[in-house]
Design an enzyme around this catalytic site. Structure first.
Site, PDB file in Angstrom:
ATOM      1  N   GLU A 153     -11.142   0.680  -3.827  1.00  0.00           N
ATOM      2  CA  GLU A 153     -11.517   0.335  -2.458  1.00  0.00           C
ATOM      3  C   GLU A 153     -12.184   1.524  -1.753  1.00  0.00           C
ATOM      4  O   GLU A 153     -11.631   2.629  -1.747  1.00  0.00           O
ATOM      5  CB  GLU A 153     -10.221  -0.080  -1.742  1.00  0.00           C
ATOM      6  CG  GLU A 153     -10.369  -0.696  -0.384  1.00  0.00           C
ATOM      7  CD  GLU A 153      -8.984  -1.081   0.195  1.00  0.00           C
ATOM      8  OE1 GLU A 153      -7.997  -1.215  -0.568  1.00  0.00           O
ATOM      9  OE2 GLU A 153      -8.910  -1.232   1.422  1.00  0.00           O
ATOM     10  N   LYS A 181      -3.000   5.003  -2.509  1.00  0.00           N
ATOM     11  CA  LYS A 181      -3.981   5.758  -1.755  1.00  0.00           C
ATOM     12  C   LYS A 181      -4.380   6.948  -2.613  1.00  0.00           C
ATOM     13  O   LYS A 181      -3.492   7.627  -3.184  1.00  0.00           O
ATOM     14  CB  LYS A 181      -3.369   6.234  -0.432  1.00  0.00           C
ATOM     15  CG  LYS A 181      -3.090   5.093   0.538  1.00  0.00           C
ATOM     16  CD  LYS A 181      -4.380   4.457   1.025  1.00  0.00           C
ATOM     17  CE  LYS A 181      -4.136   3.467   2.143  1.00  0.00           C
ATOM     18  NZ  LYS A 181      -5.406   2.886   2.649  1.00  0.00           N
ATOM     19  N   LYS A 183      -0.906  -0.857  -4.507  1.00  0.00           N
ATOM     20  CA  LYS A 183      -2.158  -0.148  -4.158  1.00  0.00           C
ATOM     21  C   LYS A 183      -1.816   1.294  -3.860  1.00  0.00           C
ATOM     22  O   LYS A 183      -0.929   1.576  -3.044  1.00  0.00           O
ATOM     23  CB  LYS A 183      -2.798  -0.827  -2.953  1.00  0.00           C
ATOM     24  CG  LYS A 183      -3.752   0.024  -2.127  1.00  0.00           C
ATOM     25  CD  LYS A 183      -4.536  -0.841  -1.152  1.00  0.00           C
ATOM     26  CE  LYS A 183      -4.797  -0.151   0.166  1.00  0.00           C
ATOM     27  NZ  LYS A 183      -5.531  -1.043   1.107  1.00  0.00           N
ATOM     28  N   LYS A 225     -10.216  -7.689   7.008  1.00  0.00           N
ATOM     29  CA  LYS A 225      -9.270  -7.316   8.073  1.00  0.00           C
ATOM     30  C   LYS A 225      -9.834  -7.918   9.353  1.00  0.00           C
ATOM     31  O   LYS A 225     -10.910  -7.505   9.803  1.00  0.00           O
ATOM     32  CB  LYS A 225      -9.193  -5.792   8.234  1.00  0.00           C
ATOM     33  CG  LYS A 225      -8.466  -5.076   7.091  1.00  0.00           C
ATOM     34  CD  LYS A 225      -8.520  -3.584   7.307  1.00  0.00           C
ATOM     35  CE  LYS A 225      -7.741  -2.845   6.221  1.00  0.00           C
ATOM     36  NZ  LYS A 225      -8.045  -1.404   6.252  1.00  0.00           N
ATOM     37  N   ASP A 267     -14.066  -1.988   2.223  1.00  0.00           N
ATOM     38  CA  ASP A 267     -13.154  -2.230   3.342  1.00  0.00           C
ATOM     39  C   ASP A 267     -13.901  -1.792   4.615  1.00  0.00           C
ATOM     40  O   ASP A 267     -14.547  -2.627   5.277  1.00  0.00           O
ATOM     41  CB  ASP A 267     -11.851  -1.434   3.118  1.00  0.00           C
ATOM     42  CG  ASP A 267     -10.900  -1.453   4.319  1.00  0.00           C
ATOM     43  OD1 ASP A 267     -11.224  -2.051   5.348  1.00  0.00           O
ATOM     44  OD2 ASP A 267      -9.794  -0.838   4.239  1.00  0.00           O
ATOM     45  N   ASP A 289      -7.198   2.938  -3.250  1.00  0.00           N
ATOM     46  CA  ASP A 289      -7.959   2.953  -1.995  1.00  0.00           C
ATOM     47  C   ASP A 289      -8.244   4.390  -1.605  1.00  0.00           C
ATOM     48  O   ASP A 289      -7.315   5.178  -1.380  1.00  0.00           O
ATOM     49  CB  ASP A 289      -7.154   2.248  -0.889  1.00  0.00           C
ATOM     50  CG  ASP A 289      -7.933   2.100   0.412  1.00  0.00           C
ATOM     51  OD1 ASP A 289      -9.088   2.561   0.490  1.00  0.00           O
ATOM     52  OD2 ASP A 289      -7.375   1.501   1.361  1.00  0.00           O
ATOM     53  N   SER A 321       0.855  -1.173   0.000  1.00  0.00           N
ATOM     54  CA  SER A 321       0.000   0.000   0.000  1.00  0.00           C
ATOM     55  C   SER A 321       0.899   1.233   0.000  1.00  0.00           C
ATOM     56  O   SER A 321       1.763   1.367   0.864  1.00  0.00           O
ATOM     57  CB  SER A 321      -0.878  -0.036   1.260  1.00  0.00           C
ATOM     58  OG  SER A 321      -1.714   1.090   1.312  1.00  0.00           O
ATOM     59  N   GLY A 354      -4.465  -4.729   5.589  1.00  0.00           N
ATOM     60  CA  GLY A 354      -3.395  -4.531   6.559  1.00  0.00           C
ATOM     61  C   GLY A 354      -3.652  -3.270   7.365  1.00  0.00           C
ATOM     62  O   GLY A 354      -4.320  -2.341   6.886  1.00  0.00           O
TER      63      GLY A 354
HETATM   64  C1  NPQ Z   1      -6.589   0.527   4.540  1.00  0.00           C
HETATM   65  N1  NPQ Z   1      -4.295   0.187   5.450  1.00  0.00           N
HETATM   66  O1  NPQ Z   1      -6.548  -0.435   3.815  1.00  0.00           O
HETATM   67  C2  NPQ Z   1      -5.576   0.754   5.649  1.00  0.00           C
HETATM   68  C3  NPQ Z   1      -5.668   2.034   6.242  1.00  0.00           C
HETATM   69  C4  NPQ Z   1      -4.665   2.518   7.225  1.00  0.00           C
HETATM   70  C5  NPQ Z   1      -2.208  -0.662   4.599  1.00  0.00           C
HETATM   71  O2  NPQ Z   1      -3.544   0.841   3.460  1.00  0.00           O
HETATM   72  C6  NPQ Z   1      -1.701   3.684  11.105  1.00  0.00           C
HETATM   73  C7  NPQ Z   1      -2.441   2.591  11.481  1.00  0.00           C
HETATM   74  C8  NPQ Z   1      -1.874   4.210   9.858  1.00  0.00           C
HETATM   75  C9  NPQ Z   1      -3.360   2.010  10.625  1.00  0.00           C
HETATM   76  C10 NPQ Z   1      -2.996   4.163   7.719  1.00  0.00           C
HETATM   77  C11 NPQ Z   1      -3.409   0.194   4.444  1.00  0.00           C
HETATM   78  C12 NPQ Z   1      -2.803   3.635   8.978  1.00  0.00           C
HETATM   79  C13 NPQ Z   1      -3.546   2.532   9.367  1.00  0.00           C
HETATM   80  C14 NPQ Z   1      -3.902   3.584   6.869  1.00  0.00           C
HETATM   81  C15 NPQ Z   1      -4.478   1.971   8.464  1.00  0.00           C
HETATM   82  O3  NPQ Z   1      -7.520   1.289   4.401  1.00  0.00           O
HETATM   83 MG    MG Z   2      -8.648   0.290   2.809  1.00  0.00          MG
END
Ligand code: NPQ
Ligand code: MG
Length: 369
Positions: A214, A163, A161, A263, A239, A189, A135, A291
Site C-alpha cells: 500500500e 506498517k 497488515k 476510506k 491509499d 503499508d 493494521s 481505517g
Molecule cells: C492507513 N490507517 O491505512 C492509516 C493510517 C493512519 C489503520 O493503518 C491516528 C489517526 C493515527 C489516524 C495512524 C491504518 C493514525 C491514523 C495511521 C491513520 O494508512
Molecule cells: Mg494506508
C-alpha cells in the site's frame, strides 16, 4: 431536512497502545465529531483527520474551523437539505474532503434515522457481516512485533497488515510470514515513505507472497507507482493518492494500482466511496475498506460500507478494543474474525453522550440558525 444547529465536539481518546507508522507515533486519537440537529431528528458524523497534517493535509483544528466558517453556515442557510445535495451545496469549497465527509456522515445518519433505514440498507450492503483485518504499527523490535501479531491472530483477525518504512521492511515481513504461515493473508503499508530509488529493494518483498503493498510513494506521484507495479509481482494498492472516483479510475487505467483502499473520509464521504466501489467493480478491481482509528461512530458506517459486494478483501475494520479501552458507542466485537453490520436506523449505534462530554478536550462549538 432543515438543520437547526451544528455542534462540533472535540474528544481525546487514549489508545490502548501507541500506534507508530512511517509518519510518526500516536498515543491518543484526537477526534472531531459533528452533531447535527434538524427538524426531523439528529445525526452524528466522525471526522477522520488527525491532530497534525501528517497523513493528509487536513488536521483537526483546520477541519473544525472549515466546518464552522464554511460548511455549517451553508447547511444552516439551506431551507431543506439531504446528504445527496451536499455535493452541490459545498461545491464552491475546494478540497477539505475529510471535513465534508464528516458533515455528510452526520446528515446521512440523521436522515436515515428519520427514514428508519440503516447505512447498510441505504449504501447497498450485500452481507450481514464483514471479514476483518488489523493494521500493526512499527514495533520496538522484531520479538515485540511477533508477540503483537500472535495476539491478533489468536483473536481471529483474517488478515495482517504491517506498517513498513525504510529500515523496517524485509526483516519484519519475513519474521511475520514465518510466524503466521503461508496461508494467512499478509500485506504491507508504507504511507509514502519510499522513493523511486527503492524500487529494486521493494521487489524483494515478492518473496513473502503479500496480498499487496500500500502507497509506497507520495500521494501526487502516480507515475512511480506505475513503474513499481511493472517491476514487481506484489500488487500495488493506492491509499493516500485516491481522492475521488476520477483519480481512482485514472490510476487503475494507468496501471498504478490493481487494488484500491477506500476510506470515506479521504474521498469526501460515503456517497463518493460508493461511486469508487462501483467504478472499481466495473473494472474488475477489488476494493477494501481502510481505517483511520475511528471510534464506534465512524466504525459503524465503515462496516456498513465494507458489506458492499466488491469489498472482497478484509478491511482495516478492526474491533473497538484494537484501539480503545472504552468506545464512544457500544463496542464492536470480533466474532470468528468478522464484525456484524449494524441493522438499526442510521449508523445503528448509540452515542454515549456522557462520555463525549467527559472526554471533551475543549467546549463544543455550537452554531444555530
Ligand atoms: C492507513 N490507517 O491505512 C492509516 C493510517 C493512519 C489503520 O493503518 C491516528 C489517526 C493515527 C489516524 C495512524 C491504518 C493514525 C491514523 C495511521 C491513520 O494508512
Ligand atoms: Mg494506508
Amino acid at each position: 431536512m432543515r438543520i437547526e444547529a451544528v455542534e462540533l465536539h472535540r474528544i481525546a481518546m487514549p489508545l490502548v497502545r501507541p500506534f507508530e507508522t512511517s509518519f510518526g507515533r500516536q498515543s491518543a486519537r484526537d477526534v472531531l465529531l459533528v452533531h447535527l440537529l434538524g427538524d426531523e431528528g439528529e445525526g452524528w458524523g466522525e471526522c477522520v483527520a488527525m491532530e497534525h497534517p501528517l497523513y493528509s493535509s487536513e488536521y483537526v483544528q483546520g477541519c473544525s474551523e472549515l466546518i464552522e466558517h464554511y460548511l455549517a453556515p451553508r447547511l444552516l442557510g439551506a431551507p431543506d437539505i439531504a446528504a445527496e445535495g451536499l455535493g452541490e451545496l459545498f461545491g464552491g469549497i475546494i478540497g477539505h474532503r475529510m471535513s465534508k465527509a464528516a458533515v455528510e456522515a452526520a446528515l446521512l445518519d440523521a436522515q436515515l434515522r428519520a427514514a428508519g433505514l440503516s447505512f447498510g440498507e441505504y449504501l447497498g450492503a450485500a452481507r450481514s457481516e464483514v471479514d476483518c483485518g488489523v493494521s500493526v504499527g512499527i514495533a520496538r523490535d522484531i520479538p515485540s512485533l511477533l508477540e503483537e501479531v500472535a495476539g491478533y491472530v489468536d483473536e481471529g483477525y483474517r488478515r495482517i497488515k504491517l506498517k513498513i518504512k525504510p529500515g523496517w521492511d524485509l526483516e519484519p515481513v519475513a519474521a511475520v510470514r514465518e510466524l503466521i504461515g503461508p496461508q494467512m493473508l499478509l500485506q504491507v503499508d508504507a504511507n509514502t515513505a519510499y522513493t523511486a530509488a527503492d524500487i529494486e529493494h521493494l521487489g524483494r518483498l515478492d518473496a513473502f507472497d503479500l496480498l499487496l503493498i500500500e502507497q509506497p510513494f507520495v500521494e501526487e506521484d502516480i507515475a512511480t507507482h506505475v513503474s513499481l507495479a511493472r517491476a514487481i509481482a506484489t500488487p500495488v494498492c493506492l491509499d493516500e493518492s485516491i481522492v475521488n472516483v476520477d483519480v481512482a479510475v485514472d490510476a487503475i487505467e494507468r496501471g498504478a494500482t490493481s487494488v484500491v483502499n477506500i476510506k470515506p473520509g479521504r474521498v469526501g464521504g460515503y456517497l463518493e466511496a460508493v461511486r469508487i466501489h462501483d467504478a472499481c467493480g466495473e473494472l474488475d478491481v477489488p476494493v477494501w475498506c481502510g481505517g483511520m482509528l475511528e471510534t464506534g461512530i465512524g466504525r459503524a458506517a465503515n462496516v456498513a460500507l465494507a458489506a458492499l459486494p466488491n469489498f472482497t478483501l478484509p478491511g482495516d475494520t478492526s474491533a473497538s478494543k484494537r484501539y480503545f479501552a472504552e468506545d464512544l458507542t457500544e463496542p464492536f466485537e470480533l466474532v470468528d474474525g468478522r464484525l456484524a453490520v449494524p441493522t438499526g436506523p442510521g449508523t445503528g449505534v448509540t452515542v454515549r453522550t456522557g462520555l463525549v462530554r467527559d472526554r471533551a478536550s475543549r467546549p463544543p462549538v455550537v452554531l444555530a440558525r
